[in-house]
Design a protein around this motif. Structure first.
Motif, PDB file in Angstrom:
ATOM      1  N   ASN A 291       0.830  -1.215   0.000  1.00 27.55           N
ATOM      2  CA  ASN A 291       0.000   0.000   0.000  1.00 27.55           C
ATOM      3  C   ASN A 291       0.859   1.256   0.000  1.00 27.55           C
ATOM      4  O   ASN A 291       0.567   2.223  -0.689  1.00 27.55           O
ATOM      5  N   GLY A 292       1.917   1.257   0.825  1.00 25.28           N
ATOM      6  CA  GLY A 292       2.767   2.440   0.923  1.00 25.28           C
ATOM      7  C   GLY A 292       3.380   2.803  -0.412  1.00 25.28           C
ATOM      8  O   GLY A 292       3.646   3.969  -0.693  1.00 25.28           O
ATOM      9  N   ALA A 293       3.591   1.810  -1.261  1.00 28.05           N
ATOM     10  CA  ALA A 293       4.200   2.025  -2.579  1.00 28.05           C
ATOM     11  C   ALA A 293       3.170   1.870  -3.695  1.00 28.05           C
ATOM     12  O   ALA A 293       3.529   1.665  -4.855  1.00 28.05           O
ATOM     13  N   SER A 337       8.938  -5.740   2.082  1.00 27.74           N
ATOM     14  CA  SER A 337       8.406  -5.211   3.341  1.00 27.74           C
ATOM     15  C   SER A 337       9.308  -4.114   3.903  1.00 27.74           C
ATOM     16  O   SER A 337      10.495  -4.335   4.138  1.00 27.74           O
ATOM     17  N   GLY A 338       8.733  -2.943   4.152  1.00 29.54           N
ATOM     18  CA  GLY A 338       9.482  -1.841   4.762  1.00 29.54           C
ATOM     19  C   GLY A 338       9.953  -2.187   6.160  1.00 29.54           C
ATOM     20  O   GLY A 338      11.010  -1.745   6.599  1.00 29.54           O
ATOM     21  N   ALA A 339       9.165  -2.996   6.881  1.00 27.34           N
ATOM     22  CA  ALA A 339       9.546  -3.383   8.239  1.00 27.34           C
ATOM     23  C   ALA A 339      10.718  -4.357   8.230  1.00 27.34           C
ATOM     24  O   ALA A 339      11.408  -4.537   9.218  1.00 27.34           O
ATOM     25  N   GLY A 342      13.345  -1.779   4.928  1.00 26.19           N
ATOM     26  CA  GLY A 342      13.273  -0.347   4.636  1.00 26.19           C
ATOM     27  C   GLY A 342      12.514  -0.059   3.348  1.00 26.19           C
ATOM     28  O   GLY A 342      11.980  -0.965   2.695  1.00 26.19           O
ATOM     29  N   CYS A 343      12.504   1.217   2.976  1.00 31.01           N
ATOM     30  CA  CYS A 343      11.686   1.624   1.824  1.00 31.01           C
ATOM     31  C   CYS A 343      12.271   1.168   0.492  1.00 31.01           C
ATOM     32  O   CYS A 343      11.567   1.130  -0.507  1.00 31.01           O
ATOM     33  N   GLN A 344      13.553   0.812   0.457  1.00 37.37           N
ATOM     34  CA  GLN A 344      14.104   0.237  -0.772  1.00 37.37           C
ATOM     35  C   GLN A 344      13.276  -0.986  -1.194  1.00 37.37           C
ATOM     36  O   GLN A 344      13.144  -1.264  -2.392  1.00 37.37           O
ATOM     37  N   ALA A 345      12.719  -1.698  -0.195  1.00 32.69           N
ATOM     38  CA  ALA A 345      11.931  -2.894  -0.485  1.00 32.69           C
ATOM     39  C   ALA A 345      10.516  -2.549  -0.949  1.00 32.69           C
ATOM     40  O   ALA A 345       9.854  -3.385  -1.571  1.00 32.69           O
ATOM     41  N   GLU A 346      10.059  -1.357  -0.626  1.00 30.68           N
ATOM     42  CA  GLU A 346       8.691  -0.986  -1.026  1.00 30.68           C
ATOM     43  C   GLU A 346       8.713  -0.121  -2.285  1.00 30.68           C
ATOM     44  O   GLU A 346       8.419  -0.586  -3.376  1.00 30.68           O
ATOM     45  N   VAL A 347       9.114   1.152  -2.138  1.00 35.15           N
ATOM     46  CA  VAL A 347       9.114   2.017  -3.329  1.00 35.15           C
ATOM     47  C   VAL A 347      10.193   1.559  -4.319  1.00 35.15           C
ATOM     48  O   VAL A 347      10.002   1.645  -5.534  1.00 35.15           O
ATOM     49  N   MET A 383      17.513   2.954   0.798  1.00 37.33           N
ATOM     50  CA  MET A 383      16.472   3.917   1.207  1.00 37.33           C
ATOM     51  C   MET A 383      15.718   3.393   2.436  1.00 37.33           C
ATOM     52  O   MET A 383      15.225   2.269   2.453  1.00 37.33           O
ATOM     53  N   THR A 384      15.668   4.242   3.444  1.00 39.89           N
ATOM     54  CA  THR A 384      15.097   3.830   4.723  1.00 39.89           C
ATOM     55  C   THR A 384      13.600   4.087   4.783  1.00 39.89           C
ATOM     56  O   THR A 384      13.040   4.797   3.946  1.00 39.89           O
ATOM     57  N   CYS A 385      12.981   3.521   5.798  1.00 40.03           N
ATOM     58  CA  CYS A 385      11.558   3.744   6.073  1.00 40.03           C
ATOM     59  C   CYS A 385      11.456   4.471   7.409  1.00 40.03           C
ATOM     60  O   CYS A 385      11.780   3.898   8.453  1.00 40.03           O
ATOM     61  N   ASP A 386      11.035   5.735   7.382  1.00 39.73           N
ATOM     62  CA  ASP A 386      10.976   6.534   8.615  1.00 39.73           C
ATOM     63  C   ASP A 386       9.747   7.432   8.623  1.00 39.73           C
ATOM     64  O   ASP A 386       9.840   8.650   8.735  1.00 39.73           O
ATOM     65  N   PRO A 387       8.556   6.819   8.493  1.00 41.06           N
ATOM     66  CA  PRO A 387       7.347   7.629   8.343  1.00 41.06           C
ATOM     67  C   PRO A 387       7.060   8.480   9.588  1.00 41.06           C
ATOM     68  O   PRO A 387       7.059   7.987  10.712  1.00 41.06           O
ATOM     69  N   LEU A 391       2.581   7.558  10.238  1.00 41.69           N
ATOM     70  CA  LEU A 391       1.531   7.649   9.219  1.00 41.69           C
ATOM     71  C   LEU A 391       2.137   7.406   7.831  1.00 41.69           C
ATOM     72  O   LEU A 391       3.282   7.772   7.593  1.00 41.69           O
ATOM     73  N   VAL A 392       1.357   6.839   6.931  1.00 41.34           N
ATOM     74  CA  VAL A 392       1.887   6.571   5.591  1.00 41.34           C
ATOM     75  C   VAL A 392       1.660   7.828   4.726  1.00 41.34           C
ATOM     76  O   VAL A 392       0.922   7.830   3.758  1.00 41.34           O
ATOM     77  N   GLN A 393       2.304   8.908   5.160  1.00 41.75           N
ATOM     78  CA  GLN A 393       2.086  10.211   4.503  1.00 41.75           C
ATOM     79  C   GLN A 393       3.405  10.882   4.135  1.00 41.75           C
ATOM     80  O   GLN A 393       3.664  11.210   2.988  1.00 41.75           O
ATOM     81  N   VAL A 394       4.245  11.124   5.144  1.00 46.13           N
ATOM     82  CA  VAL A 394       5.544  11.778   4.942  1.00 46.13           C
ATOM     83  C   VAL A 394       6.630  10.809   5.396  1.00 46.13           C
ATOM     84  O   VAL A 394       6.615  10.399   6.565  1.00 46.13           O
ATOM     85  N   PRO A 395       7.485  10.365   4.509  1.00 50.39           N
ATOM     86  CA  PRO A 395       7.752  10.822   3.144  1.00 50.39           C
ATOM     87  C   PRO A 395       6.969  10.080   2.054  1.00 50.39           C
ATOM     88  O   PRO A 395       7.210  10.310   0.866  1.00 50.39           O
ATOM     89  N   CYS A 396       6.064   9.189   2.423  1.00 50.04           N
ATOM     90  CA  CYS A 396       5.547   8.186   1.481  1.00 50.04           C
ATOM     91  C   CYS A 396       4.842   8.768   0.250  1.00 50.04           C
ATOM     92  O   CYS A 396       5.016   8.253  -0.860  1.00 50.04           O
ATOM     93  N   ILE A 397       4.036   9.807   0.441  1.00 48.01           N
ATOM     94  CA  ILE A 397       3.215  10.289  -0.682  1.00 48.01           C
ATOM     95  C   ILE A 397       4.095  10.851  -1.797  1.00 48.01           C
ATOM     96  O   ILE A 397       3.995  10.432  -2.956  1.00 48.01           O
ATOM     97  N   GLU A 398       4.962  11.793  -1.458  1.00 52.98           N
ATOM     98  CA  GLU A 398       5.864  12.355  -2.485  1.00 52.98           C
ATOM     99  C   GLU A 398       6.788  11.279  -3.043  1.00 52.98           C
ATOM    100  O   GLU A 398       7.139  11.277  -4.217  1.00 52.98           O
ATOM    101  N   ARG A 399       7.214  10.396  -2.155  1.00 53.16           N
ATOM    102  CA  ARG A 399       8.199   9.380  -2.562  1.00 53.16           C
ATOM    103  C   ARG A 399       7.674   8.520  -3.707  1.00 53.16           C
ATOM    104  O   ARG A 399       8.431   8.066  -4.556  1.00 53.16           O
ATOM    105  N   ASN A 400       6.377   8.272  -3.724  1.00 50.92           N
ATOM    106  CA  ASN A 400       5.806   7.499  -4.832  1.00 50.92           C
ATOM    107  C   ASN A 400       5.916   8.262  -6.149  1.00 50.92           C
ATOM    108  O   ASN A 400       6.145   7.672  -7.201  1.00 50.92           O
ATOM    109  N   LYS A 444      13.302   0.825   9.907  1.00 49.27           N
ATOM    110  CA  LYS A 444      12.481  -0.220   9.306  1.00 49.27           C
ATOM    111  C   LYS A 444      11.062  -0.139   9.867  1.00 49.27           C
ATOM    112  O   LYS A 444      10.616  -0.987  10.631  1.00 49.27           O
ATOM    113  N   GLU A 445      10.390   0.927   9.499  1.00 50.40           N
ATOM    114  CA  GLU A 445       8.969   1.124   9.811  1.00 50.40           C
ATOM    115  C   GLU A 445       8.676   1.102  11.313  1.00 50.40           C
ATOM    116  O   GLU A 445       7.624   0.617  11.742  1.00 50.40           O
ATOM    117  N   THR A 446       9.605   1.638  12.108  1.00 51.11           N
ATOM    118  CA  THR A 446       9.350   1.760  13.543  1.00 51.11           C
ATOM    119  C   THR A 446       9.132   3.209  13.955  1.00 51.11           C
ATOM    120  O   THR A 446       8.740   3.485  15.087  1.00 51.11           O
TER     121      THR A 446
HETATM  122  S1  SF4 Z   1       8.632   5.242   4.006  1.00 55.61           S
HETATM  123 FE1  SF4 Z   1       6.419   5.021   3.673  1.00 55.61          FE
HETATM  124  S2  SF4 Z   1       6.245   4.038   1.644  1.00 55.61           S
HETATM  125 FE2  SF4 Z   1       8.354   3.781   2.327  1.00 55.61          FE
HETATM  126  S3  SF4 Z   1       8.345   1.755   3.323  1.00 55.61           S
HETATM  127 FE3  SF4 Z   1       8.004   3.289   4.914  1.00 55.61          FE
HETATM  128  S4  SF4 Z   1       5.768   3.422   5.133  1.00 55.61           S
HETATM  129 FE4  SF4 Z   1       6.189   2.379   3.163  1.00 55.61          FE
END
Ligand code: SF4
Length: 458
Positions: A291-293, A337-339, A342-347, A383-387, A391-400, A444-446
């Protein structure tokens, strides 16, 4: 290895495939176990662990788990019915799952966020328990939400099960990009053609045709809703939706012939952001691969259909099949999985999938497609995951949006070459896996590091 296009792209709800859809699916599986049990149950309890605890509130994990225990599923979710059900559970302290008697369940005390060490199997763990009239646990199961809405029990994880694969033979069982390219060569088929043969062997041609058409319909509907909705996103960060404003401005500039060449990037960003704003608002999205990606793939498909003259909707299925083949390789050999990585695995994975899909429908050879996926993934490594606020908003929305732009650039670069290149996709995927292992848990999504701790007032 077989991972269906319908496993990779699943219709569900936001904001997170691992933290929202997965727990809802786990709850549904637990209800099935309860129904199959000879015992009488009196109450329900649950605990959320690791990343599910640390970012669970921001990702609405508690809400998703409760709704799952009440019988809701991601595919058929209805927002109004969900709200009414939650209100009923909160006010009565009882939950009534389908085909089970009413059970004692007080969300505040019966579903706990455990901020201790994560469970051993995976960063996203949860335990669901059914109790008897004395409050003793008579049935318990540990579930792991491993990304993209996939859920495994403790036993399934231990036996190395990664999918619902039932073992039915498929004609092209490639487990690596190397094997995939070799099979393309010996069969004379494209990646999409091999993947189609695999899918037809499992589900038949009609199922594939109607299913992929529905996937694109839901993806595109999501873009359209996002492009026509204003306002603030939920969760308390006060993030404003931006896709509609950018889209309206782009339409006006185009009408006046005032678009600068680089505004094509804004089109891609606004399509992707439209999806991720819908996801952040808990709307219906397609996991791609999470979903995040979820914005990258629809944005690149829409960019191709609306801005590339040779594009045709008839080939969206090829786009999805090629992307699913690449996503399957990443999931099987590393992680989506971002958890976990990190985000390299998602986006990063989403960009690799979209780059491969675009390259394929623009006439790329299998070698060029593999190159496109590799370029896109390589430039997301680390690329790390540090929302922020979980929330799946910052950085996720722009990152997509940026992921979509990179995907298109990667496909374009690959199409300008002949498919030969230095870094094989398999090596890039393995690098992603190793980098994920080396990455601090803070990323990793913590929400314990990075932007999540440095953005003021959060
Ligand atoms: S930064 Fe956002 S889009 Fe990237 S893995 Fe984390 S929650 Fe998902």
């Amino acid at each position: 290895m077989f991972l269906s296009v319908f496993d990779m792209f699943k219709i569900g709800i936001g904001p997170s495939s691992s933290h929202t859809m997965g727990p809802m699916v786990a709850a549904a599986r637990f209800l099935d176990r309860m129904r199959a049990s000879p015992f009488q149950f009196h109450g329900l309890r649950g605990t959320l662990h690791g990343s599910l605890a640390f970012t669970g509130i921001g990702h609405a994990t508690d809400r998703a788990t409760i709704l799952g225990l009440a019988g809701f599923s991601p595919e058929t979710y209805e927002a109004d019915a969900a709200e009414a059900t939650l209100e009923g559970i909160r006010s009565t302290g009882m939950i009534t799952p389908p085909d089970l008697p009413p059970l004692v369940f007080n969300p505040k005390q019966d579903l706990l966020f455990d901020y201790g060490p994560a469970l051993a199997g995976h960063a996203n763990g949860m335990v669901l328990m059914a109790t008897d009239a004395q409050g003793d646990v008579t049935l318990s199961e540990t579930y792991y939400s491993i990304g993209g809405g996939f859920v495994l029990t403790e036993a399934e994880l231990a036996e190395g099960k990664a999918t619902d694969d039932d073992g039915t033979p498929i004609p092209y069982p490639f487990k690596s990009a190397d094997e995939m390219l070799a099979m393309c060569k010996t069969s004379g088929k494209t990646i999409a053609q091999m993947k189609r043969d695999n899918e037809v062997a499992r589900g038949g041609p009609e199922n594939l045709k109607s299913g992929t058409a529905r996937l694109w319909q839901v993806m595109n509907d999501c873009i359209e809703r996002g492009l026509h909705t204003d306002g603030e996103l939920p969760g308390g960060l006060m993030v404003k939706r931006r896709a509609k404003g950018i889209y309206d401005a782009l339409l006006a500039e185009r009408g006046m012939n005032q678009s600068a060449p680089h505004t094509i990037n804004d089109w891609m960003s606004t399509y992707a952001m439209a999806v991720n704003e819908e996801n952040a608002a808990g709307g219906q999205v397609v996991t791609a691969p999470t979903n995040g990606a979820a914005g990258v793939m629809p944005a690149v498909i829409r960019y191709w259909l609306d801005h590339v003259p040779s594009a045709s909707e008839d080939r969206v299925e090829d786009f999805l099949l090629t992307a699913a083949a690449i996503g399957g390789l990443v999931k099987f050999n590393a992680s989506i999985s971002g958890a976990e990585a990190g985000c390299q695995a998602e986006v990063g994975s989403a960009a690799a999938m979209a780059a491969a899909g675009l390259c394929a429908v623009m006439g790329g050879t299998p070698e060029q497609v593999e190159n496109a996926a590799e370029i896109a993934l390589e430039h997301h490594l680390g690329m790390t995951c540090d929302p922020v606020k979980g929330l799946v908003q910052v950085p996720c929305i722009e990152r997509n949006g940026l992921g979509a732009i990179k995907a298109v650039s990667a496909a374009s670069l690959a199409l300008r070459g002949d498919g030969t290149h230095l870094v094989p996709l398999d090596a890039c995927i393995e690098t992603m896996r190793q980098t994920g292992l080396d990455m601090s848990e803070k990323y990793k999504e913590t929400s314990l590091g990075g932007l999540a701790v440095n953005v003021p007032n959060c």
